[in-house]
Scaffold this active site. Structure first.
Site, PDB file in Angstrom:
ATOM      1  N   HIS A  89      14.212 -16.935  25.284  1.00 22.35           N
ATOM      2  CA  HIS A  89      15.199 -17.987  25.180  1.00 22.35           C
ATOM      3  C   HIS A  89      16.146 -18.402  24.181  1.00 22.35           C
ATOM      4  O   HIS A  89      15.275 -17.360  22.647  1.00 22.35           O
ATOM      5  CB  HIS A  89      14.243 -18.747  25.336  1.00 22.35           C
ATOM      6  N   GLU A 155      21.926 -18.267  30.212  1.00 27.47           N
ATOM      7  CA  GLU A 155      21.744 -20.328  29.533  1.00 27.47           C
ATOM      8  C   GLU A 155      22.827 -19.690  28.571  1.00 27.47           C
ATOM      9  O   GLU A 155      22.778 -19.033  26.839  1.00 27.47           O
ATOM     10  CB  GLU A 155      20.770 -20.158  28.651  1.00 27.47           C
TER      11      GLU A 155
END
Ligand code: PGA
Length: 230
Positions: A89, A155
């Protein structure tokens, strides 16, 4: 579709127990239809009861146990039956998780056949320079893209937490660029909400979403699942 909720640093043990129970009830009454629901609570709030969604870990350290202050290892995840993990992430990369370390975590997870949701995404600078596709393909190539229990989450960093998703053409182009190098399912993450989820999951090749902010309140997340099933 695969609908994931990244609760980040939100929810206590008590508030997540409430979240999990409400979500359990919703799913048990068959309202999530064919959507697969994966929730990543903070590790201090893992739910110990039975769940009808998949519970995953936002992060872990590639060890069974040992002298790693502040870390969570396999033994702790096993206690909650967790076999799904987020790796890479951008918020973890930002505080120092580099490609080499991500590779180590990925290898640790693949040896256990854990399901890995590997996050990639470019910065605004890379985007503005028109280098997005090359950049995310390179990020993805850090791991074995043929791993059979892999999901990629695209993302874009400039969209996370802003309330504004990347535009649909860009998400389509990035999904396509990733499809050229892997057959792993591809998710989109970055300000997914009840207004844009229908368009996002309609993008050819997009298999679902990784939701942050719009997943933190259970009622809102259930609304999102309801919108996605229409
Ligand atoms: P956001 O977060 O939905 O709040 O943009 C997404 C993520 O970081 O996974």
């Amino acid at each position: 579709m695969i609908l994931c909720a990244n609760l980040k640093c939100n929810h206590t043990r008590a508030s997540f127990a409430d979240y999990a129970k409400k979500l359990n009830n919703f799913i048990s009454s068959n309202k999530a239809h064919n959507n697969e629901i994966i929730i990543f609570p903070p590790s201090s709030a893992f739910y110990g009861g039975s769940v009808s969604f998949i519970q995953g870990a936002q992060n872990f350290y590639p060890t069974v146990n040992g002298s790693f202050t502040g870390q969570i290892g396999e033994e702790m995840l096993n206690e909650f039956g967790i076999k799904t993990v987020l790796i890479g992430h951008s918020e973890c990369r930002k505080i120092g998780e580099n490609d080499e370390f991500l590779q180590e975590k990925f290898k640790f997870a693949t040896k256990r056949n854990w399901r890995v949701i590997y996050c990639i995404g470019e910065s605004e600078d890379v985007f503005k320079n028109g280098k997005s596709a090359d950049f995310i393909q390179n990020q993805a190539k850090n791991i074995d893209l043929s791993y059979n229990n892999l999901i990629l989450a695209y993302e874009p960093i400039f969209s996370i937490g802003t309330g504004v998703s990347a535009d649909m053409e860009h998400i389509f182009a990035m999904t396509k660029a990733l499809r050229n190098i892997t057959s792993a399912p591809i998710l989109y993450g970055g300000s997914v909400n009840d207004k844009n989820i229908t368009d996002i999951i309609s993008i050819d090749g997009c298999k679902g979403v990784l939701v942050g902010t719009a997943s933190w309140q259970i009622d809102k997340f259930i609304e999102l699942i309801n919108t996605a099933k229409k």
